[in-house]
Enzyme design. Structure first.
Site, PDB file in Angstrom:
ATOM      1  N   HIS A   1       0.867  -1.170   0.000  1.00 22.98           N
ATOM      2  CA  HIS A   1       0.000   0.000   0.000  1.00 22.98           C
ATOM      3  C   HIS A   1       0.911   1.229   0.000  1.00 22.98           C
ATOM      4  CE1 HIS A   1      -3.036   2.925   1.057  1.00 22.98           C
ATOM      5  NE2 HIS A   1      -3.972   1.991   0.973  1.00 22.98           N
TER       6      HIS A   1
ATOM      7  N   ARG B  77      -6.065   9.816  -1.508  1.00 26.65           N
ATOM      8  CA  ARG B  77      -5.580  10.142  -2.846  1.00 26.65           C
ATOM      9  C   ARG B  77      -6.729  10.212  -3.848  1.00 26.65           C
ATOM     10  NH1 ARG B  77      -2.787   6.157  -4.838  1.00 26.65           N
ATOM     11  NH2 ARG B  77      -3.107   4.681  -3.144  1.00 26.65           N
TER      12      ARG B  77
END
Length: 572
Positions: free
Chosen positions: A238, A260
């Protein structure tokens, strides 16, 4: 030594989304069955599904379709997915999300018009991630656990599965040897059907998101039982694990992808946005690309003071960030950081294993009586899992497994167990109690450093061969090392020894598969073989264990629904 024996129709190993859904669907299919859930911790309080922040991918909204979700999954997985499994995932997810909401009582966030809100996640062509703020997993597991508690489903809490036990004739699975962590004594559970749903958990890496008790137990047991794992080189990092500094377990915990997706920026140590140098999707590129990009910035000397990069959210408005990402703001605050108004250091962190046990879309395996679902399985995600497809995978295939097992056991009888396997496993797991205590933590640290440095985000033949030798040496050190004649009840040290044994074995499978794949696909990147290779000639790695050691085979991917260059995209 007396050995307690328990008999049940269905034994479920693990109480995450896959295990709990399997229990509920098995009970719904045949309420007369005796169903038992075994879990290392406490039901509803442990496992990776509870830790899911982002959400659940499903094609619900106008303009989206299961075909679009399927294409995103296949392309995100770099054409290594088993297409039958991927189609099952995306098509059944629609049914499963309605079940979660309407039958199990999950409250997901909604739009002003009352429709379910779906947010943006990286690597997808449509905003399809259903969520409960940024704490979706807690909502799902709480509702599932309530439903399990309300039914007559047996629980073996704080029981650790240590060995899959064959039948006397070796043709099927007859049971599982467990360790009662409360008493330190062994229990043999005989079952007509067993579901492997222990989850993955790549905690062999220096930075990792799962809790430390996750140690790839299911994958290690499957290898020792002679079963085949696939795609083991595909370990997902991740991109944004919190970098909270040395000496704290908060380092490595995820700051979710929705940050994001909502427009968060990644900045290097020079406070420069850099993702446009690597991918036109910028911060919304897939996890493998963003992780490699961050790694490239770090290796180029553009790291932050603690060796990572920054995530910036303040430009989206601090009040909006606090409202939209309450859980993430609180998580950062617990470590002394202000996500809403300041920069927070992040680093790629080992998160998920795309690889796992070879299984079929009905969750059966090559060993009759053994079924599998969730992160213990391989083939669904190919070379890269899309964020939001993980909890969908667990719940979709967990439900299928429950239904199939409930139907299957009606024609089965309990098989006599191979007691030689039982006794050999007990002897092997008691061995460290009869040897002088050694420095287990030293081996643990060496494993983490080895995997992070040599089998991490970027790999080479040289680094992988170095890791292979190091892992073999660590395995020998652990075998010769004991924990001393300590108290067996709730023995954390003894559990750590077992965790390390499993982690080293699975790390060896990851490393050997990575050596075998001489190209770069998805989460697997070889500096010495950067080309992805021919999509039309795609293959997956398969690994199994016998007395001679680990064996790797490259098998062709079967394009059963669509071939590279083709598309099945139907707008809804």
């Amino acid at each position: 030594m007396s050995l307690q024996t328990i008999e049940t129709d269905i034994l479920i190993l693990g109480s995450g989304g896959a295990g709990l859904f399997a229990a509920l669907h098995a009970h719904q299919t045949n309420p007369e069955l005796r169903i038992t859930i075994a879990v290392k911790g406490l039901l509803g309080k442990c496992g990776c599904t509870r830790m899911v922040q982002g959400g659940y991918n499903v094609a619900l909204a106008e303009g989206d379709s299961v075909e679009r979700h399927f294409m995103d999954t296949i392309e995100g997985g770099k054409w290594l997915s088993d297409q039958e499994l991927a189609w099952t995932l995306v098509s059944k997810a629609v049914e499963r999300i309605h079940e979660l909401e309407n039958e199990l009582g999950c409250f997901f966030d909604r739009n002003p018009d009352g429709t379910v809100h779906q947010k943006a996640f990286a690597g997808q062509t449509f905003d399809r991630t259903v969520h409960k703020g940024d704490l979706t997993g807690i909502e799902i597991i709480n509702r599932l656990a309530e439903q399990v508690w309300s039914r007559g489903i047996d629980r073996l809490e704080e029981h650790r599965a240590i060995e899959l036990i064959h039948s006397e004739d070796g043709k099927s699975l007859a049971g599982v040897l467990m360790l009662n962590m409360q008493t330190g004594e062994f229990t043999l559970v005989r079952a007509k059907a067993v579901l492997l749903a222990t989850g993955g958990g790549p905690t062999m890496y220096k930075y990792h998101t799962p809790s430390g008790d996750k140690s790839c137990d299911g994958l290690a047991m499957a290898l020792r039982a002679g079963l085949t794992l696939r795609d083991m080189e595909m370990v997902q990092f991740h991109p944004t694990g919190m970098l909270a500094g040395p000496g704290t377990r908060m380092t490595g915990t995820v700051l979710e992808e929705g940050l994001r997706g909502a427009g968060g920026y990644l900045l290097n140590g020079n406070h420069e946005r850099f993702m446009s140098n690597y991918d036109p999707r910028n911060e919304r590129a897939t996890r493998d690309i963003v992780s490699r990009s961050i790694n490239s910035e770090i290796r180029a000397g553009r790291a932050t003071p603690n060796g990572g990069v920054y995530i910036q959210m303040s430009h989206l408005g601090p009040d909006n960030v606090r409202k939209q990402f309450k859980g993430m703001v609180e998580r950062c605050a617990d470590s002394g950081f202000d996500l809403a108004e300041d920069l927070v250091e992040v680093v790629p962190t080992a998160h998920y294993m795309m690889g796992g046990l070879v299984f079929r879309k009905d969750c059966s395996t090559d060993l009759p009586g053994l079924f599998a679902a969730g992160e213990d399985t391989g083939g669904v995600h190919g070379a890269n899992r899309l964020g939001g497809n993980g909890v969908a995978n667990s719940t979709v295939f967990g439900g299928i497994a429950g239904e199939v097992m409930a139907q299957w056991v009606t024609s089965q009888k309990l098989q006599p167990c191979n007691m030689h396997e039982v006794n050999d496993s007990i002897q092997a797991h008691e061995a460290p109690l009869q040897k002088p205590a050694g420095d287990i933590e030293k081996i643990r640290d060496a494993l983490a450093e080895c995997m992070w440095s040599d089998v991490g985000i970027s790999r080479t033949k040289e680094s992988l061969l170095r890791a292979r030798d190091e892992l073999a040496d660590l395995g020998k050190q652990l075998e010769q090392m004991g924990v001393g004649n300590i108290q067996r009840q709730y023995s954390v040290t003894w559990q750590d020894w077992m965790n390390l044994q499993n982690l080293i074995l699975v790390s060896q499978a990851v490393t050997d598969a990575a050596i075998s794949r001489e190209n770069s696909r998805g989460a697997h990147y070889r500096d010495d073989f950067p080309d992805p290779g021919s999509l039309e000639e795609s293959y997956f790695t398969a690994v199994h264990l016998d007395q001679a050691g680990l064996h790797i085979e490259n098998r062709p991917v079967l394009f059963t629904m669509i071939k590279p260059g083709q598309i099945i995209l139907v707008e809804s």
